[in-house]
Scaffold this motif. Structure first.
Motif, PDB file in Angstrom:
ATOM      1  N   GLU A   1      -3.962   8.347   7.999  1.00 18.90           N
ATOM      2  CA  GLU A   1      -3.826   7.951   6.602  1.00 18.90           C
ATOM      3  C   GLU A   1      -3.033   6.649   6.484  1.00 18.90           C
ATOM      4  O   GLU A   1      -3.389   5.754   5.706  1.00 18.90           O
ATOM      5  CB  GLU A   1      -3.131   9.067   5.825  1.00 18.90           C
ATOM      6  CG  GLU A   1      -2.979   8.786   4.339  1.00 18.90           C
ATOM      7  CD  GLU A   1      -2.164   9.856   3.649  1.00 18.90           C
ATOM      8  OE1 GLU A   1      -2.616  10.378   2.621  1.00 18.90           O
ATOM      9  OE2 GLU A   1      -1.053  10.170   4.144  1.00 18.90           O
ATOM     10  N   ALA A   2      -1.955   6.520   7.272  1.00 19.82           N
ATOM     11  CA  ALA A   2      -1.163   5.292   7.259  1.00 19.82           C
ATOM     12  C   ALA A   2      -1.992   4.103   7.738  1.00 19.82           C
ATOM     13  O   ALA A   2      -1.879   2.990   7.207  1.00 19.82           O
ATOM     14  CB  ALA A   2       0.078   5.463   8.133  1.00 19.82           C
TER      15      ALA A   2
ATOM     16  N   ALA B   1       0.854  -1.186   0.000  1.00 13.12           N
ATOM     17  CA  ALA B   1       0.000   0.000   0.000  1.00 13.12           C
ATOM     18  C   ALA B   1       0.886   1.230   0.000  1.00 13.12           C
ATOM     19  O   ALA B   1       2.044   1.181   0.432  1.00 13.12           O
ATOM     20  CB  ALA B   1      -0.933   0.009   1.212  1.00 13.12           C
TER      21      ALA B   1
ATOM     22  N   ALA C   1      -4.284   3.044   4.917  1.00 13.49           N
ATOM     23  CA  ALA C   1      -3.527   2.339   3.881  1.00 13.49           C
ATOM     24  C   ALA C   1      -3.284   0.893   4.305  1.00 13.49           C
ATOM     25  O   ALA C   1      -3.409  -0.045   3.501  1.00 13.49           O
ATOM     26  CB  ALA C   1      -2.204   3.057   3.619  1.00 13.49           C
TER      27      ALA C   1
ATOM     28  N   SER D   1       0.938  12.880  -5.932  1.00 15.96           N
ATOM     29  CA  SER D   1       0.115  13.622  -4.977  1.00 15.96           C
ATOM     30  C   SER D   1      -0.114  15.056  -5.440  1.00 15.96           C
ATOM     31  O   SER D   1      -1.229  15.585  -5.372  1.00 15.96           O
ATOM     32  CB  SER D   1       0.785  13.616  -3.598  1.00 15.96           C
ATOM     33  OG  SER D   1       0.037  14.368  -2.664  1.00 15.96           O
TER      34      SER D   1
ATOM     35  N   PRO E   1      -6.501  13.020   2.380  1.00 13.64           N
ATOM     36  CA  PRO E   1      -5.705  11.791   2.298  1.00 13.64           C
ATOM     37  C   PRO E   1      -5.647  11.249   0.873  1.00 13.64           C
ATOM     38  O   PRO E   1      -6.550  11.481   0.065  1.00 13.64           O
ATOM     39  CB  PRO E   1      -6.445  10.829   3.230  1.00 13.64           C
ATOM     40  CG  PRO E   1      -7.857  11.326   3.238  1.00 13.64           C
ATOM     41  CD  PRO E   1      -7.774  12.825   3.092  1.00 13.64           C
TER      42      PRO E   1
ATOM     43  N   GLY F   1      -8.166   4.431  -1.974  1.00 12.98           N
ATOM     44  CA  GLY F   1      -8.679   4.998  -0.738  1.00 12.98           C
ATOM     45  C   GLY F   1      -9.846   5.938  -0.980  1.00 12.98           C
ATOM     46  O   GLY F   1      -9.995   6.517  -2.062  1.00 12.98           O
TER      47      GLY F   1
ATOM     48  N   ASN G   1       0.744   5.757   0.513  1.00 16.48           N
ATOM     49  CA  ASN G   1      -0.049   6.919   0.923  1.00 16.48           C
ATOM     50  C   ASN G   1       0.801   8.178   0.829  1.00 16.48           C
ATOM     51  O   ASN G   1       2.012   8.143   1.057  1.00 16.48           O
ATOM     52  CB  ASN G   1      -0.591   6.750   2.345  1.00 16.48           C
ATOM     53  CG  ASN G   1       0.502   6.622   3.384  1.00 16.48           C
ATOM     54  OD1 ASN G   1       1.167   5.586   3.486  1.00 16.48           O
ATOM     55  ND2 ASN G   1       0.702   7.676   4.168  1.00 16.48           N
ATOM     56  N   ASN G   2       0.156   9.283   0.472  1.00 13.79           N
ATOM     57  CA  ASN G   2       0.881  10.548   0.325  1.00 13.79           C
ATOM     58  C   ASN G   2      -0.132  11.681   0.182  1.00 13.79           C
ATOM     59  O   ASN G   2      -0.263  12.298  -0.870  1.00 13.79           O
ATOM     60  CB  ASN G   2       1.810  10.493  -0.891  1.00 13.79           C
ATOM     61  CG  ASN G   2       2.921  11.522  -0.816  1.00 13.79           C
ATOM     62  OD1 ASN G   2       2.823  12.497  -0.078  1.00 13.79           O
ATOM     63  ND2 ASN G   2       3.976  11.311  -1.591  1.00 13.79           N
TER      64      ASN G   2
ATOM     65  N   SER H   1      -3.976   0.534  -2.388  1.00 18.83           N
ATOM     66  CA  SER H   1      -3.327  -0.753  -2.126  1.00 18.83           C
ATOM     67  C   SER H   1      -3.443  -1.643  -3.355  1.00 18.83           C
ATOM     68  O   SER H   1      -4.302  -1.434  -4.218  1.00 18.83           O
ATOM     69  CB  SER H   1      -3.961  -1.450  -0.914  1.00 18.83           C
ATOM     70  OG  SER H   1      -5.315  -1.787  -1.183  1.00 18.83           O
TER      71      SER H   1
ATOM     72  N   TYR I   1      -4.386   7.456  -0.630  1.00 20.63           N
ATOM     73  CA  TYR I   1      -3.802   6.153  -0.335  1.00 20.63           C
ATOM     74  C   TYR I   1      -4.442   5.092  -1.219  1.00 20.63           C
ATOM     75  O   TYR I   1      -5.565   5.256  -1.711  1.00 20.63           O
ATOM     76  CB  TYR I   1      -3.969   5.796   1.146  1.00 20.63           C
ATOM     77  CG  TYR I   1      -5.397   5.799   1.651  1.00 20.63           C
ATOM     78  CD1 TYR I   1      -6.113   4.614   1.800  1.00 20.63           C
ATOM     79  CD2 TYR I   1      -6.040   6.992   1.984  1.00 20.63           C
ATOM     80  CE1 TYR I   1      -7.421   4.615   2.263  1.00 20.63           C
ATOM     81  CE2 TYR I   1      -7.345   7.005   2.447  1.00 20.63           C
ATOM     82  CZ  TYR I   1      -8.033   5.814   2.583  1.00 20.63           C
ATOM     83  OH  TYR I   1      -9.331   5.812   3.038  1.00 20.63           O
TER      84      TYR I   1
END
Length: 392
Positions: free
Chosen positions: A142-143, A91, A146, A342, A104, A127, A93-94, A108, A106
């Motif tokens: 956010e993490a 996954a 993810a 992003s 957010p 996400g 995220n950024n 996967s 994200y």
């Protein structure tokens, strides 16, 4: 331009106009005071290098004392065995922090691999697009999300492809730093509990199918092995870098701490039996050297610890020079949410907001809320990922 529209665009806040055009302009490099530069860069690096030199000398002295206490196993490469079907997931995220909210970003992916081949199309989960206007732990939340959708997409992959092994990019046992605090938002607490439910559901799904699941942690700061050997102030990977040879791995050690208590609550919430909880919620860790970089950390539940050697064969055989196994590397590549990606999304948000201003559905002054928080990175490409192709 119509007079009304011209007047509307004239009212667009200057900070927004400057930020919207920033990626399209060339800027001078930021500078700091020469004296501060000297302390940070010139003198500071001298001190750091001297510290690293002493650290390495100490590391070599320590290893002569503890080498015999580290139990090591080894495997050989086996291309035939490594052609077994596996599932790998990752996954990324950024998100972006605006003046008005955190947005957010994200996603996967899970894929199936057989040796060096990917025989089917991967599965993705994107996400949820939303605004967090009052989340003070936005990065952690956010993490978490993810991690949650990585577990969910992995379950779907296991159900679809019936693999012999599952390789989960990242740890299986989350660190306690992600635990909610007293002032955590209701959204954070909800996402935390749902994330734990998802990872427990994944491990249980693998357990009932008798499929080993291995967490492959690439960024490791753990010191538990060193502490068990009486070594303080040193990371496990720094010590083992002098010990493990290609294809070698450490005998698993039982993990303690982290979120084990919360994991058990989640398992009970999901209706998992006490016997099964004992099988899936006792975790072990091992370190393996699969390439020229420092060793990587493996995490696995106790029900599949007897198949660690088989997993090590596949991981070692299919690894590139950097030690990242093929299946995990491909999953990482497919879902890497870079700063460039992003910021392209942020630029798209800006563009669509301008369209609303043009249509009279948003006031120009509202655009001020879309400017980035001070210090947020702004770039349409990531220098680390530029590829240079050979001419001819």
């Amino acid at each position: 331009m119509e007079p009304r529209k011209e007047e509307r665009f004239r009212r667009i806040p200057q900070p927004f106009r400057e930020e919207f055009l920033q990626p399209l302009t060339v800027h001078d490099h930021e500078t700091i005071h020469p004296d501060l530069y000297r302390h940070l860069i010139d003198e500071g690096t001298d001190i750091i290098i001297e510290g690293l030199r002493r650290y390495n000398e100490n590391r070599k002295r320590i290893i002569s004392r503890v080498r015999e206490k580290i139990d090591i196993r080894s495997v050989e490469k086996n291309e035939t065995f490594s052609s077994l079907r596996v599932v790998a997931s990752d996954a990324g995220n950024n998100g972006v922090d605006l003046r008005s909210a955190f947005i957010p970003l994200y996603a996967s992916v899970a894929l199936t691999a057989e040796g060096w081949r990917i025989p089917d199309e991967p599965i993705f989960i994107a996400g949820k697009p939303e605004l967090w206007t009052d989340e003070f732990k936005a990065g952690d939340r956010e993490a978490l999300l993810a991690f949650k959708i990585q577990a969910e997409v992995t379950i779907r992959a296991v159900e679809k492809w019936s693999p012999k092994f599952v390789f989960f990019d990242g740890p299986l046992l989350l660190s306690s730093w992600i635990r909610p605090v007293r002032d955590s938002s209701p959204g954070y607490i909800k996402d935390f509990n749902e994330t734990l439910d998802s990872i427990i559901s994944l491990i249980h799904a693998c357990y009932v199918r008798d499929v080993p699941i291995i967490g492959f942690a690439k960024r490791v700061r753990a010191v538990s092995l060193c502490r068990s050997l009486g070594v303080e102030g040193m990371r496990d990977t720094a010590l083992l870098d002098l010990v493990l040879k290609m294809g070698e791995y450490t005998v698993p050690n039982k993990l303690t701490g982290g979120l084990l208590g919360e994991y058990e609550k989640s398992a009970k919430r999901l209706g998992i039996s006490t016997q099964e909880i004992r099988e899936i919620l006792i975790f072990y860790s091992s370190y393996i050297r699969t390439g020229f970089r420092t060793p990587y950390r493996l995490e696995l539940p106790c029900y599949c610890i007897d198949r660690l050697s088989d997993a090590a064969v596949i991981l070692y055989t299919t690894s590139e020079e950097d030690g990242i196994p093929f299946s995990i590397n491909e999953a990482d590549r497919m879902v890497r949410v870079t700063t460039g990606i992003s910021n392209i999304r942020t630029l798209m948000i800006y563009s669509k907001a301008l369209e609303l201003v043009n249509a009279g559905k948003m006031d120009p002054e509202d655009l001020n809320m879309l400017t980035l928080q001070h210090g947020e990175p702004w770039s349409l490409r990531d220098e680390d990922y530029i590829e240079f192709k050979e001419v001819g």
